[in-house]
Scaffold this motif. Sequence first.
Motif, short mmCIF file in Angstrom:
data_model
loop_
_atom_site.label_atom_id
_atom_site.label_comp_id
_atom_site.label_asym_id
_atom_site.label_seq_id
_atom_site.Cartn_x
_atom_site.Cartn_y
_atom_site.Cartn_z
N LEU A 25 0.45 -4.84 5.03
CA LEU A 25 1.34 -4.55 3.91
C LEU A 25 1.86 -5.85 3.26
O LEU A 25 3.01 -5.94 2.87
CB LEU A 25 2.51 -3.70 4.38
CG LEU A 25 2.11 -2.37 5.06
CD1 LEU A 25 3.32 -1.70 5.65
CD2 LEU A 25 1.40 -1.46 4.08
N MET A 26 0.99 -6.85 3.14
CA MET A 26 1.41 -8.14 2.61
C MET A 26 1.81 -8.03 1.12
O MET A 26 2.71 -8.73 0.69
CB MET A 26 0.26 -9.16 2.73
CG MET A 26 -0.01 -9.57 4.14
SD MET A 26 -1.25 -10.88 4.26
CE MET A 26 -2.63 -10.20 3.37
N ASN A 27 1.16 -7.19 0.38
CA ASN A 27 1.41 -7.13 -1.06
C ASN A 27 2.47 -6.13 -1.45
O ASN A 27 2.74 -5.94 -2.64
CB ASN A 27 0.09 -6.79 -1.77
CG ASN A 27 -0.94 -7.87 -1.56
OD1 ASN A 27 -0.59 -9.05 -1.44
ND2 ASN A 27 -2.19 -7.48 -1.50
N VAL A 28 3.07 -5.47 -0.51
CA VAL A 28 4.07 -4.46 -0.83
C VAL A 28 5.43 -5.11 -1.01
O VAL A 28 5.87 -5.99 -0.39
CB VAL A 28 4.13 -3.38 0.28
CG1 VAL A 28 5.25 -2.40 0.02
CG2 VAL A 28 2.81 -2.68 0.37
#
Length: 116
Positions: free
Chosen positions: A113-116
């Motif tokens: 979930l790096m881009n959340v």
Amino acid sequence: MSEITTKLYPVTGMHCAACAGNAERIVRKQEGVESASVNLAAATLTVTYHADIVSPQQLKEAVMKIGFDLIIDEDNSVQEQEEAEQSYYGQLKRKTVVAWIFALPVAVLGMFLMNV
């Protein structure tokens, strides 16, 4: 002339060579101690001392001041050492489980979930 005694005592709480060295050094500094040698693998302390100058209880107190424990009860020494080791490993097991509980969500957040 005083009586010289040589005894083998189990030591709990040692985890590395520095721990063994510290325990050995503190026992050697006690008045009345002729020699002291720690076996880290067996977790034992072999000490030669003058029985009328220093007692096993005094040696135990000296070792306890630096964070270890000396089992001077000759009748139950092996059983006490095993119980202390089991208690220590139980604490390590609990700490590892707690660390995993907190580390798993962080790893999932960081990886997926790096881009959340």
